[in-house]
Write a protein that holds these residues in place. Structure first.
Motif, PDB file in Angstrom:
ATOM      1  N   SER A   1      -4.383   7.283   7.965  1.00 18.70           N
ATOM      2  CA  SER A   1      -5.627   6.597   8.309  1.00 18.70           C
ATOM      3  C   SER A   1      -6.216   5.889   7.089  1.00 18.70           C
ATOM      4  N   ILE A   2      -6.173   6.540   5.948  1.00 22.88           N
ATOM      5  CA  ILE A   2      -6.709   5.945   4.719  1.00 22.88           C
ATOM      6  C   ILE A   2      -5.899   4.714   4.329  1.00 22.88           C
ATOM      7  N   LYS A   3      -4.583   4.797   4.446  1.00 25.49           N
ATOM      8  CA  LYS A   3      -3.734   3.641   4.137  1.00 25.49           C
ATOM      9  C   LYS A   3      -4.028   2.483   5.084  1.00 25.49           C
ATOM     10  N   GLU A   4      -4.192   2.781   6.366  1.00 21.40           N
ATOM     11  CA  GLU A   4      -4.489   1.743   7.351  1.00 21.40           C
ATOM     12  C   GLU A   4      -5.824   1.068   7.038  1.00 21.40           C
ATOM     13  N   ARG A   5      -6.800   1.853   6.617  1.00 18.21           N
ATOM     14  CA  ARG A   5      -8.099   1.289   6.252  1.00 18.21           C
ATOM     15  C   ARG A   5      -7.969   0.346   5.057  1.00 18.21           C
ATOM     16  N   LEU A   6      -7.136   0.709   4.081  1.00 22.80           N
ATOM     17  CA  LEU A   6      -6.946  -0.160   2.924  1.00 22.80           C
ATOM     18  C   LEU A   6      -6.212  -1.436   3.321  1.00 22.80           C
ATOM     19  N   VAL A   7      -5.212  -1.318   4.182  1.00 23.10           N
ATOM     20  CA  VAL A   7      -4.492  -2.504   4.661  1.00 23.10           C
ATOM     21  C   VAL A   7      -5.481  -3.465   5.316  1.00 23.10           C
ATOM     22  N   MET A   8      -6.324  -2.950   6.192  1.00 22.51           N
ATOM     23  CA  MET A   8      -7.286  -3.804   6.886  1.00 22.51           C
ATOM     24  C   MET A   8      -8.326  -4.376   5.921  1.00 22.51           C
ATOM     25  N   LYS A   9      -8.729  -3.606   4.928  1.00 21.31           N
ATOM     26  CA  LYS A   9      -9.683  -4.097   3.932  1.00 21.31           C
ATOM     27  C   LYS A   9      -9.085  -5.286   3.178  1.00 21.31           C
ATOM     28  N   ARG A  10      -7.847  -5.129   2.722  1.00 22.48           N
ATOM     29  CA  ARG A  10      -7.186  -6.218   1.998  1.00 22.48           C
ATOM     30  C   ARG A  10      -7.019  -7.457   2.893  1.00 22.48           C
TER      31      ARG A  10
ATOM     32  N   VAL B   1       0.831  -1.199   0.000  1.00 23.87           N
ATOM     33  CA  VAL B   1       0.000   0.000   0.000  1.00 23.87           C
ATOM     34  C   VAL B   1       0.871   1.257   0.000  1.00 23.87           C
ATOM     35  N   ASN B   2       1.965   1.247   0.751  1.00 21.02           N
ATOM     36  CA  ASN B   2       2.857   2.408   0.806  1.00 21.02           C
ATOM     37  C   ASN B   2       3.497   2.725  -0.538  1.00 21.02           C
ATOM     38  N   GLU B   3       3.587   1.732  -1.418  1.00 20.64           N
ATOM     39  CA  GLU B   3       4.172   1.949  -2.741  1.00 20.64           C
ATOM     40  C   GLU B   3       3.150   2.492  -3.748  1.00 20.64           C
ATOM     41  N   MET B   4       1.873   2.497  -3.369  1.00 22.85           N
ATOM     42  CA  MET B   4       0.809   2.948  -4.269  1.00 22.85           C
ATOM     43  C   MET B   4       0.679   4.469  -4.239  1.00 22.85           C
ATOM     44  N   SER B   5       0.120   5.018  -5.311  1.00 25.31           N
ATOM     45  CA  SER B   5      -0.179   6.455  -5.330  1.00 25.31           C
ATOM     46  C   SER B   5      -1.406   6.706  -4.466  1.00 25.31           C
ATOM     47  N   GLY B   6      -1.540   7.933  -4.001  1.00 28.64           N
ATOM     48  CA  GLY B   6      -2.688   8.300  -3.179  1.00 28.64           C
ATOM     49  C   GLY B   6      -4.003   8.070  -3.894  1.00 28.64           C
ATOM     50  N   ILE B   7      -4.049   8.414  -5.166  1.00 27.15           N
ATOM     51  CA  ILE B   7      -5.279   8.236  -5.944  1.00 27.15           C
ATOM     52  C   ILE B   7      -5.630   6.749  -6.054  1.00 27.15           C
ATOM     53  N   SER B   8      -4.635   5.910  -6.271  1.00 26.80           N
ATOM     54  CA  SER B   8      -4.885   4.468  -6.366  1.00 26.80           C
ATOM     55  C   SER B   8      -5.407   3.909  -5.048  1.00 26.80           C
ATOM     56  N   ILE B   9      -4.855   4.401  -3.948  1.00 29.97           N
ATOM     57  CA  ILE B   9      -5.294   3.944  -2.630  1.00 29.97           C
ATOM     58  C   ILE B   9      -6.764   4.298  -2.415  1.00 29.97           C
ATOM     59  N   VAL B  10      -7.123   5.538  -2.694  1.00 26.33           N
ATOM     60  CA  VAL B  10      -8.508   5.981  -2.500  1.00 26.33           C
ATOM     61  C   VAL B  10      -9.443   5.208  -3.427  1.00 26.33           C
ATOM     62  N   ASN B  11      -9.064   5.040  -4.679  1.00 30.25           N
ATOM     63  CA  ASN B  11      -9.916   4.317  -5.619  1.00 30.25           C
ATOM     64  C   ASN B  11     -10.149   2.881  -5.172  1.00 30.25           C
ATOM     65  N   GLU B  12      -9.106   2.203  -4.710  1.00 33.99           N
ATOM     66  CA  GLU B  12      -9.274   0.820  -4.265  1.00 33.99           C
ATOM     67  C   GLU B  12     -10.088   0.749  -2.974  1.00 33.99           C
ATOM     68  N   LEU B  13      -9.810   1.623  -2.049  1.00 34.63           N
ATOM     69  CA  LEU B  13     -10.512   1.597  -0.773  1.00 34.63           C
ATOM     70  C   LEU B  13     -12.008   1.788  -0.960  1.00 34.63           C
ATOM     71  N   PHE B  14     -12.378   2.699  -1.825  1.00 37.81           N
ATOM     72  CA  PHE B  14     -13.789   3.012  -2.020  1.00 37.81           C
ATOM     73  C   PHE B  14     -14.381   2.356  -3.264  1.00 37.81           C
ATOM     74  N   ASP B  15     -13.661   1.361  -3.836  1.00 39.50           N
ATOM     75  CA  ASP B  15     -14.127   0.620  -5.007  1.00 39.50           C
ATOM     76  C   ASP B  15     -14.551   1.555  -6.131  1.00 39.50           C
ATOM     77  N   ARG B  16     -13.665   2.495  -6.432  1.00 36.71           N
ATOM     78  CA  ARG B  16     -13.940   3.485  -7.473  1.00 36.71           C
ATOM     79  C   ARG B  16     -13.152   3.132  -8.734  1.00 36.71           C
ATOM     80  N   ALA B  17     -13.679   3.511  -9.858  1.00 41.23           N
ATOM     81  CA  ALA B  17     -13.001   3.283 -11.126  1.00 41.23           C
ATOM     82  C   ALA B  17     -11.794   4.212 -11.229  1.00 41.23           C
TER      83      ALA B  17
END
Length: 70
Positions: A55-64, A17-33
């Motif tokens: 916080s957003i990165k942590e949420r994505l880590v937990m989601k995965r 997740v830390n290697e991802m761009s911010g936009i990619s993190i948000v898109n994956e977390l919120f299932d956005r195109a």
């Protein structure tokens, strides 16, 4: 799974997740195109100015992590 195994998995996911761009993190977390408009703001710059990315990165880590055991 044991705690040690879970910790290793979480660390690996966090590294990915830390290697991802911010936009990619948000898109994956919120299932956005990819290429979608920024959530709850006029632009991505405005969104990132106020976003708590840790916080957003942590949420994505937990989601995965949770999706792995589903």
């Amino acid at each position: 799974m044991s705690n040690n195994v879970n910790d290793q998995i979480l660390e690996q996911i966090a590294e990915e997740v830390n290697e991802m761009s911010g936009i990619s993190i948000v898109n994956e977390l919120f299932d956005r195109a990819p290429g979608s408009a920024s959530p709850n703001s006029d632009s991505w710059d405005e969104f990132f100015a106020f976003a708590d990315m840790d916080s957003i990165k942590e949420r994505l880590v937990m989601k995965r992590f949770e999706e792995m055991s589903a």
